[in-house]
Design a protein around this motif. Sequence first.
Motif, PDB file in Angstrom:
ATOM      1  N   VAL A 115      -6.884   7.293  -6.703  1.00 36.90           N
ATOM      2  CA  VAL A 115      -6.865   5.842  -6.534  1.00 36.90           C
ATOM      3  C   VAL A 115      -8.044   5.185  -7.247  1.00 36.90           C
ATOM      4  CG1 VAL A 115      -8.123   5.837  -4.332  1.00 36.90           C
ATOM      5  CG2 VAL A 115      -6.485   4.004  -4.832  1.00 36.90           C
ATOM      6  N   GLU A 116      -9.154   5.891  -7.382  1.00 37.63           N
ATOM      7  CA  GLU A 116     -10.359   5.325  -7.996  1.00 37.63           C
ATOM      8  C   GLU A 116     -10.144   4.892  -9.442  1.00 37.63           C
ATOM      9  OE1 GLU A 116     -11.157   7.895  -4.666  1.00 37.63           O
ATOM     10  OE2 GLU A 116     -10.275   8.462  -6.594  1.00 37.63           O
TER      11      GLU A 116
ATOM     12  N   ASP B 141      -7.734  -3.041  -3.553  1.00 37.17           N
ATOM     13  CA  ASP B 141      -8.507  -1.899  -4.048  1.00 37.17           C
ATOM     14  C   ASP B 141      -7.610  -0.763  -4.500  1.00 37.17           C
ATOM     15  OD1 ASP B 141     -10.773  -3.293  -3.348  1.00 37.17           O
ATOM     16  OD2 ASP B 141     -11.195  -2.108  -1.555  1.00 37.17           O
ATOM     17  N   TRP B 142      -6.474  -0.571  -3.820  1.00 34.42           N
ATOM     18  CA  TRP B 142      -5.593   0.536  -4.168  1.00 34.42           C
ATOM     19  C   TRP B 142      -4.939   0.344  -5.535  1.00 34.42           C
ATOM     20  CZ3 TRP B 142      -4.537  -2.156   0.503  1.00 34.42           C
ATOM     21  CH2 TRP B 142      -3.495  -3.098   0.431  1.00 34.42           C
TER      22      TRP B 142
ATOM     23  N   THR C  87       0.703   4.002  -2.934  1.00 32.57           N
ATOM     24  CA  THR C  87       0.306   5.357  -2.540  1.00 32.57           C
ATOM     25  C   THR C  87       1.340   6.380  -2.991  1.00 32.57           C
ATOM     26  OG1 THR C  87      -0.937   4.509  -0.659  1.00 32.57           O
ATOM     27  CG2 THR C  87      -0.302   6.823  -0.578  1.00 32.57           C
TER      28      THR C  87
ATOM     29  N   LEU D 247       0.822  -1.213   0.000  1.00 33.88           N
ATOM     30  CA  LEU D 247       0.000   0.000   0.000  1.00 33.88           C
ATOM     31  C   LEU D 247       0.853   1.259   0.000  1.00 33.88           C
ATOM     32  CD1 LEU D 247      -2.632   1.603   0.228  1.00 33.88           C
ATOM     33  CD2 LEU D 247      -2.601   1.139   2.692  1.00 33.88           C
TER      34      LEU D 247
END
Length: 190
Positions: A56-57, A106-107, A46, A42
């Motif tokens: 991120v979406e 998800d990231w 990030t 992550l």
Amino acid sequence: MPEPSSLDDQQLQLARSVILRGGVIAYPTEAVWGLGCDPWNLSAVTRILTLKNRPVEKGMILVASSVAQVHFLLDLLPEKLYQEALSHWPGPVTCLLPDVNKQIPDWVRGDHNTIAVRVSEHPVVKALCETTGMPLVSTSCNPAGQEPALNARQVVDYFGDQLDQIVPGALGGSQKPSHIIDIVSGKQLR
């Protein structure tokens, strides 16, 4: 396809170490320079999102050295979709694969039920994925709104010393970033 003549074993092992400890690298791909990292880290993902000013979406692409590296996604697909994905690889085609069991964080996946995956034949990309033993995040090396870097000088201009390594090598023969195909609908998105 250009040979990674400037990528020696020492540089490759440095890249492996950087990726496995959560670092971010820039490296040549088929058409443009990419930013990469461990997709399950992550903090590393990030950092890439922050460097690029990318939400991120939107999600990001995974690049692999072989079908075997992404079998965990392919094995859950119906045979027809499995074969459709295989028909595009290896090569400069990114397939949107259903992530049935949400195996990709998800990231990386973003707000999607699919994950964008490419099995590359680019020698530097293959070497990086093989030495780390996993697919890597692959997103164009540029801040949002800027053109992707086409050489190491542009990488430095964009990100200076904010990267942990710039992996040497030449771009492949593609003139544009990979096509993106949704293997469920058959639609080409890029």
